[in-house]
Structure formats: C-alpha cells, structure tokens
Design an enzyme around this catalytic site. Structure first.
Site, PDB file in Angstrom:
ATOM      1  N   LYS A 195      -3.320  -6.357  -2.323  1.00  0.00           N
ATOM      2  CA  LYS A 195      -4.450  -6.441  -3.265  1.00  0.00           C
ATOM      3  C   LYS A 195      -4.427  -5.274  -4.263  1.00  0.00           C
ATOM      4  O   LYS A 195      -4.616  -5.483  -5.455  1.00  0.00           O
ATOM      5  CB  LYS A 195      -5.788  -6.423  -2.503  1.00  0.00           C
ATOM      6  CG  LYS A 195      -5.981  -7.591  -1.548  1.00  0.00           C
ATOM      7  CD  LYS A 195      -7.388  -7.611  -0.969  1.00  0.00           C
ATOM      8  CE  LYS A 195      -7.694  -6.458  -0.026  1.00  0.00           C
ATOM      9  NZ  LYS A 195      -6.900  -6.453   1.217  1.00  0.00           N
ATOM     10  N   ARG A 239     -16.291  -7.830   1.524  1.00  0.00           N
ATOM     11  CA  ARG A 239     -15.499  -7.798   2.753  1.00  0.00           C
ATOM     12  C   ARG A 239     -16.166  -8.602   3.868  1.00  0.00           C
ATOM     13  O   ARG A 239     -15.620  -8.724   4.951  1.00  0.00           O
ATOM     14  CB  ARG A 239     -15.438  -6.352   3.164  1.00  0.00           C
ATOM     15  CG  ARG A 239     -14.207  -5.631   3.600  1.00  0.00           C
ATOM     16  CD  ARG A 239     -12.882  -5.969   3.167  1.00  0.00           C
ATOM     17  NE  ARG A 239     -11.940  -5.022   3.725  1.00  0.00           N
ATOM     18  CZ  ARG A 239     -11.284  -4.110   3.029  1.00  0.00           C
ATOM     19  NH1 ARG A 239     -11.413  -4.038   1.738  1.00  0.00           N
ATOM     20  NH2 ARG A 239     -10.453  -3.296   3.634  1.00  0.00           N
ATOM     21  N   ARG A 271       3.682   1.978   4.486  1.00  0.00           N
ATOM     22  CA  ARG A 271       2.884   2.535   3.409  1.00  0.00           C
ATOM     23  C   ARG A 271       2.486   3.982   3.711  1.00  0.00           C
ATOM     24  O   ARG A 271       2.343   4.788   2.813  1.00  0.00           O
ATOM     25  CB  ARG A 271       1.638   1.632   3.335  1.00  0.00           C
ATOM     26  CG  ARG A 271       0.806   1.682   2.166  1.00  0.00           C
ATOM     27  CD  ARG A 271      -0.020   0.397   2.036  1.00  0.00           C
ATOM     28  NE  ARG A 271      -1.081   0.293   3.026  1.00  0.00           N
ATOM     29  CZ  ARG A 271      -2.094  -0.567   2.936  1.00  0.00           C
ATOM     30  NH1 ARG A 271      -2.152  -1.411   1.925  1.00  0.00           N
ATOM     31  NH2 ARG A 271      -3.017  -0.614   3.852  1.00  0.00           N
ATOM     32  N   ARG A 312      -0.334   5.354   4.816  1.00  0.00           N
ATOM     33  CA  ARG A 312      -1.679   5.847   4.530  1.00  0.00           C
ATOM     34  C   ARG A 312      -2.302   6.342   5.831  1.00  0.00           C
ATOM     35  O   ARG A 312      -1.878   5.927   6.911  1.00  0.00           O
ATOM     36  CB  ARG A 312      -2.497   4.660   3.966  1.00  0.00           C
ATOM     37  CG  ARG A 312      -3.435   5.013   2.872  1.00  0.00           C
ATOM     38  CD  ARG A 312      -3.952   3.766   2.204  1.00  0.00           C
ATOM     39  NE  ARG A 312      -4.874   3.012   3.055  1.00  0.00           N
ATOM     40  CZ  ARG A 312      -5.362   1.827   2.735  1.00  0.00           C
ATOM     41  NH1 ARG A 312      -4.999   1.240   1.607  1.00  0.00           N
ATOM     42  NH2 ARG A 312      -6.198   1.219   3.533  1.00  0.00           N
ATOM     43  N   ARG A 343      -8.069  -3.452  11.909  1.00  0.00           N
ATOM     44  CA  ARG A 343      -8.362  -3.964  10.560  1.00  0.00           C
ATOM     45  C   ARG A 343      -8.043  -5.450  10.441  1.00  0.00           C
ATOM     46  O   ARG A 343      -8.739  -6.202   9.755  1.00  0.00           O
ATOM     47  CB  ARG A 343      -7.611  -3.150   9.517  1.00  0.00           C
ATOM     48  CG  ARG A 343      -8.416  -1.888   9.161  1.00  0.00           C
ATOM     49  CD  ARG A 343      -7.548  -0.757   8.695  1.00  0.00           C
ATOM     50  NE  ARG A 343      -6.859  -1.015   7.479  1.00  0.00           N
ATOM     51  CZ  ARG A 343      -5.669  -0.484   7.167  1.00  0.00           C
ATOM     52  NH1 ARG A 343      -5.053   0.309   8.012  1.00  0.00           N
ATOM     53  NH2 ARG A 343      -5.118  -0.756   6.027  1.00  0.00           N
TER      54      ARG A 343
END
Ligand code: AMP
Length: 181
Positions: free
Chosen positions: A13, A87, A126, A128, A139
């Site tokens: 996204k 969300r 990634r 993060r 998540r």
C-alpha cells in the site's frame, strides 16, 4: 479523486500510494507513517500508540481519527489517497460521515490482493521495527478480523476495485492507475 488503498499488511500500500501520488499528484495520507513520526517525536500520541504498534494491534480509533480528521477535511475537496485508513468498520463509518458532511464520497477503494506467503516474505525483507515474526502474525490476524470486512462494506457501495498485487511495483501501479484513472 478521493481513494483508499486497502489490503493486508505487506501488500504494498505504501509503495503504491507513493507511485500514484507522483503520477496523479494527489496528496497521500498514511496513518502508519503519521503514527511512526509521532512515536519518533515522542509526542503524547506517539507514547500512547507505541505499545499497540509494537504488538501489531490497532491503535484505538479515537487516537487515529484525531490524527487524520483535519488532514482529510483540508483535502476533502481537492482529493486524497488514504493508505492504512480505514482499518476497521467503525473507521469506515467515521470516514463516510466526515465526507457526507461535505456532500462528498469516496470514488475508489483499491484492494491489493497478495497471497499470505508473499506478504510474510515482503514484510520480513522490509526490516521495519514492527516487522518481526510475532508482530507480523498478529497484524495478519487483525487484518482478517477487523480490516477484511471493509471489503464487503465497500463492495456494497460499489466502489471496491480488486487488483492483483503480485509483480513489480510498476506493473502493479499500472493496474491501479488503470482502475482509478
Ligand atoms: P501500517 O504502516 O499501515 O502497516 O501501520 C503500522 C501500524 O500502525 C499498524 O500495525 C497499527 O498498529 C497502526 N495503524 C496504522 N493505521 C491504523 C489505523 N487506521 N487504525 C489503527 N491503527 C493503525
């Protein structure tokens, strides 16, 4: 254009939002980025949000809505691209009400479809702070429980566009732009 990028964590996204912002010059509003800056600054909001983010849970609605309400209001006429908001159904209803007050509605909701194994692979790559295995798992669970029902919500409103989220970022953004452009 008033649009939302929906889709599971790791679907791309953020990457797509940036590519589309550059192509269509529409402001990009990312709740995840706004929250991460608040955490970095050590603001009250950041301190309150951090624990939820570290656990891979949703930050409470009132905090998130407080964070973006003005940004959405400011760009409501001109248009915006939301990434990471709404969300859950309550946030979806809040957004709808905010727009309705100004006689506006969403034009498009793009759902990026990516198989779960690929999502995990992308998030692990990634690096993060919240991209560790345990947080990724929660998540994904939160996505299925709270965010996925928004697909039906927007399907009923005839604004949902389902896009294949596999391929290079450029291939995917060409599909998204063809769907919303
Ligand atoms: P993201 O960058 O969109 O993956 O968001 C990172 C984290 O920020 C999420 O795991 C949540 O903890 C929090 N977050 C982002 N957007 C929202 C939202 N709309 N509602 C609640 N929490 C959010």
């Amino acid at each position: 254009m008033r649009a939302v990028l929906l889709g599971p964590p790791g679907a791309g996204k953020g990457t797509q939002a940036e590519l589309i912002r550059d192509r269509l010059s529409v402001p990009h509003i990312s709740t995840g980025e706004l929250l991460r800056s608040a955490v970095e600054e050590g603001s009250d909001l950041g301190l309150q949000a951090k624990g939820y983010m570290d656990r891979g849970e949703l930050v409470p609605d009132d905090l998130v809505v407080g964070l973006i309400r003005e940004r959405i209001a400011k760009n409501a006429e001109r248009g915006f691209l939301l990434d990471g908001f709404p969300r859950n159904l309550a946030q979806g209803e809040t957004l709808e009400k905010m727009l309705e007050e100004n006689g506006l509605r969403l034009d498009h909701v793009v759902n990026l479809e990516v198989p779960e194994a690929e999502l995990v692979k992308r998030m692990m790559g990634r690096g993060r702070a919240d991209d560790n295995e345990e947080t990724i798992r929660s998540r994904l669970a939160v996505y299925h429980e709270e965010t996925a029902p928004l697909c039906d919500f927007y399907r009923q409103r005839s604004v949902l566009r389902e896009i294949d989220g596999m391929g290079t970022p450029e291939e995917i953004s060409a599909r998204v732009i063809a769907a919303v452009g």
